[in-house]
Design a protein around this motif. Structure first.
Motif, PDB file in Angstrom:
ATOM      1  N   ASN A  40      71.380  72.368 -10.492  1.00  0.00           N
ATOM      2  CA  ASN A  40      71.521  72.105  -9.072  1.00  0.00           C
ATOM      3  C   ASN A  40      70.466  72.891  -8.307  1.00  0.00           C
ATOM      4  O   ASN A  40      70.025  73.955  -8.750  1.00  0.00           O
ATOM      5  CB  ASN A  40      72.908  72.513  -8.579  1.00  0.00           C
ATOM      6  CG  ASN A  40      73.989  71.634  -9.132  1.00  0.00           C
ATOM      7  OD1 ASN A  40      73.767  70.498  -9.486  1.00  0.00           O
ATOM      8  ND2 ASN A  40      75.192  72.166  -9.208  1.00  0.00           N
ATOM      9  N   ARG A  41      70.083  72.350  -7.141  1.00  0.00           N
ATOM     10  CA  ARG A  41      69.173  73.067  -6.256  1.00  0.00           C
ATOM     11  C   ARG A  41      69.840  73.181  -4.890  1.00  0.00           C
ATOM     12  O   ARG A  41      70.573  72.298  -4.475  1.00  0.00           O
ATOM     13  CB  ARG A  41      67.839  72.335  -6.130  1.00  0.00           C
ATOM     14  CG  ARG A  41      67.110  72.234  -7.464  1.00  0.00           C
ATOM     15  CD  ARG A  41      65.703  71.734  -7.326  1.00  0.00           C
ATOM     16  NE  ARG A  41      65.652  70.437  -6.674  1.00  0.00           N
ATOM     17  CZ  ARG A  41      64.514  69.844  -6.312  1.00  0.00           C
ATOM     18  NH1 ARG A  41      63.360  70.415  -6.537  1.00  0.00           N
ATOM     19  NH2 ARG A  41      64.538  68.666  -5.724  1.00  0.00           N
ATOM     20  N   LEU A  42      69.571  74.285  -4.201  1.00  0.00           N
ATOM     21  CA  LEU A  42      70.233  74.590  -2.936  1.00  0.00           C
ATOM     22  C   LEU A  42      69.209  74.863  -1.847  1.00  0.00           C
ATOM     23  O   LEU A  42      68.276  75.637  -2.043  1.00  0.00           O
ATOM     24  CB  LEU A  42      71.132  75.819  -3.110  1.00  0.00           C
ATOM     25  CG  LEU A  42      71.847  76.335  -1.874  1.00  0.00           C
ATOM     26  CD1 LEU A  42      72.889  75.333  -1.404  1.00  0.00           C
ATOM     27  CD2 LEU A  42      72.494  77.673  -2.162  1.00  0.00           C
ATOM     28  N   GLY A  43      69.417  74.234  -0.696  1.00  0.00           N
ATOM     29  CA  GLY A  43      68.619  74.518   0.483  1.00  0.00           C
ATOM     30  C   GLY A  43      69.556  74.869   1.626  1.00  0.00           C
ATOM     31  O   GLY A  43      70.607  74.243   1.783  1.00  0.00           O
ATOM     32  N   ILE A  44      69.187  75.875   2.413  1.00  0.00           N
ATOM     33  CA  ILE A  44      70.016  76.313   3.537  1.00  0.00           C
ATOM     34  C   ILE A  44      69.180  76.236   4.801  1.00  0.00           C
ATOM     35  O   ILE A  44      68.052  76.731   4.835  1.00  0.00           O
ATOM     36  CB  ILE A  44      70.541  77.743   3.322  1.00  0.00           C
ATOM     37  CG1 ILE A  44      71.402  77.804   2.062  1.00  0.00           C
ATOM     38  CG2 ILE A  44      71.334  78.216   4.542  1.00  0.00           C
ATOM     39  CD1 ILE A  44      71.827  79.203   1.668  1.00  0.00           C
ATOM     40  N   SER A  45      69.737  75.627   5.833  1.00  0.00           N
ATOM     41  CA  SER A  45      69.040  75.476   7.101  1.00  0.00           C
ATOM     42  C   SER A  45      69.919  76.019   8.222  1.00  0.00           C
ATOM     43  O   SER A  45      71.059  75.581   8.390  1.00  0.00           O
ATOM     44  CB  SER A  45      68.724  74.004   7.347  1.00  0.00           C
ATOM     45  OG  SER A  45      68.140  73.830   8.608  1.00  0.00           O
ATOM     46  N   VAL A  82      71.853  70.472   0.494  1.00  0.00           N
ATOM     47  CA  VAL A  82      71.302  71.108   1.691  1.00  0.00           C
ATOM     48  C   VAL A  82      72.479  71.432   2.585  1.00  0.00           C
ATOM     49  O   VAL A  82      73.269  70.557   2.940  1.00  0.00           O
ATOM     50  CB  VAL A  82      70.292  70.203   2.427  1.00  0.00           C
ATOM     51  CG1 VAL A  82      69.868  70.844   3.743  1.00  0.00           C
ATOM     52  CG2 VAL A  82      69.080  69.945   1.557  1.00  0.00           C
ATOM     53  N   ILE A  83      72.612  72.710   2.913  1.00  0.00           N
ATOM     54  CA  ILE A  83      73.708  73.174   3.759  1.00  0.00           C
ATOM     55  C   ILE A  83      73.124  73.548   5.111  1.00  0.00           C
ATOM     56  O   ILE A  83      72.228  74.393   5.192  1.00  0.00           O
ATOM     57  CB  ILE A  83      74.428  74.371   3.121  1.00  0.00           C
ATOM     58  CG1 ILE A  83      74.946  73.990   1.730  1.00  0.00           C
ATOM     59  CG2 ILE A  83      75.555  74.854   4.017  1.00  0.00           C
ATOM     60  CD1 ILE A  83      75.500  75.151   0.937  1.00  0.00           C
ATOM     61  N   VAL A  84      73.622  72.907   6.149  1.00  0.00           N
ATOM     62  CA  VAL A  84      73.146  73.143   7.513  1.00  0.00           C
ATOM     63  C   VAL A  84      74.260  73.837   8.283  1.00  0.00           C
ATOM     64  O   VAL A  84      75.393  73.352   8.325  1.00  0.00           O
ATOM     65  CB  VAL A  84      72.771  71.811   8.208  1.00  0.00           C
ATOM     66  CG1 VAL A  84      72.274  72.066   9.620  1.00  0.00           C
ATOM     67  CG2 VAL A  84      71.747  71.052   7.391  1.00  0.00           C
ATOM     68  N   ALA A  85      73.932  74.971   8.883  1.00  0.00           N
ATOM     69  CA  ALA A  85      74.908  75.710   9.695  1.00  0.00           C
ATOM     70  C   ALA A  85      74.952  75.115  11.094  1.00  0.00           C
ATOM     71  O   ALA A  85      73.916  74.846  11.697  1.00  0.00           O
ATOM     72  CB  ALA A  85      74.536  77.179   9.762  1.00  0.00           C
ATOM     73  N   ARG A  86      76.143  74.895  11.602  1.00  0.00           N
ATOM     74  CA  ARG A  86      76.312  74.421  12.968  1.00  0.00           C
ATOM     75  C   ARG A  86      76.416  75.625  13.904  1.00  0.00           C
ATOM     76  O   ARG A  86      76.622  76.756  13.467  1.00  0.00           O
ATOM     77  CB  ARG A  86      77.569  73.563  13.060  1.00  0.00           C
ATOM     78  CG  ARG A  86      77.465  72.315  12.201  1.00  0.00           C
ATOM     79  CD  ARG A  86      78.687  71.479  12.313  1.00  0.00           C
ATOM     80  NE  ARG A  86      78.292  70.157  12.800  1.00  0.00           N
ATOM     81  CZ  ARG A  86      79.140  69.188  13.045  1.00  0.00           C
ATOM     82  NH1 ARG A  86      80.422  69.364  12.896  1.00  0.00           N
ATOM     83  NH2 ARG A  86      78.702  68.028  13.459  1.00  0.00           N
ATOM     84  N   SER A  87      76.323  75.374  15.201  1.00  0.00           N
ATOM     85  CA  SER A  87      76.317  76.469  16.168  1.00  0.00           C
ATOM     86  C   SER A  87      77.627  77.259  16.161  1.00  0.00           C
ATOM     87  O   SER A  87      77.648  78.432  16.512  1.00  0.00           O
ATOM     88  CB  SER A  87      76.016  75.948  17.572  1.00  0.00           C
ATOM     89  OG  SER A  87      76.975  74.992  17.947  1.00  0.00           O
ATOM     90  N   ASN A  88      78.745  76.641  15.732  1.00  0.00           N
ATOM     91  CA  ASN A  88      80.015  77.363  15.633  1.00  0.00           C
ATOM     92  C   ASN A  88      79.996  78.436  14.547  1.00  0.00           C
ATOM     93  O   ASN A  88      80.867  79.299  14.519  1.00  0.00           O
ATOM     94  CB  ASN A  88      81.168  76.391  15.348  1.00  0.00           C
ATOM     95  CG  ASN A  88      81.553  75.591  16.566  1.00  0.00           C
ATOM     96  OD1 ASN A  88      81.298  75.998  17.690  1.00  0.00           O
ATOM     97  ND2 ASN A  88      82.152  74.441  16.341  1.00  0.00           N
TER      98      ASN A  88
END
Length: 117
Positions: A40-45, A82-88
């Motif tokens: 698996n490969r992981l990207g964080i934004s 790809v995990i994207v953080a929301r403003s919350n």
């Protein structure tokens, strides 16, 4: 299990955004795409909407640590996440981020930890 590789290039993120499937909740959005590799490969934004650089860095560390501790329960291999953080996610605790990530991995049907009764 080996720690997941990182997605680093912009085009790698774009491919996952364009072709991948996504689920979202209050804190995170998780995109998943088959990568035809053995790992698996992981990207964080984490965008500037989440907060200043200190907050963004903390959020990134929380997401990465949550994934690392739950990686052994991801049953299927060969995915780009790809995990994207929301403003919350600004000010969210580790427990909040971890439970949000587990919830989304279960929706993607890749999380297989047996719950203790």
């Amino acid at each position: 299990m080996k720690y997941a590789e990182s997605l680093k290039k912009n085009y790698e993120f774009r491919v996952v955004y364009r072709r991948g499937k996504s689920f979202a909740n209050k804190y995170l959005v998780v995109y998943k795409l088959k990568n035809n590799k053995s790992d698996n490969r992981l990207g964080i934004s984490v965008s500037k909407k989440v907060g200043n650089s200190v907050v963004r860095s903390r959020t990134t560390r929380l997401i990465r640590e949550s994934y690392r501790l739950n990686e052994e329960y991801i049953e299927k291999q060969g995915w780009d996440f790809v995990i994207v953080a929301r403003s919350n996610a600004n000010g969210a605790s580790y427990q909040d981020i971890s439970s949000a990530l587990i919830h989304l991995l279960k929706q993607h049907r890749v999380y297989g930890k047996q719950e203790d009764l």
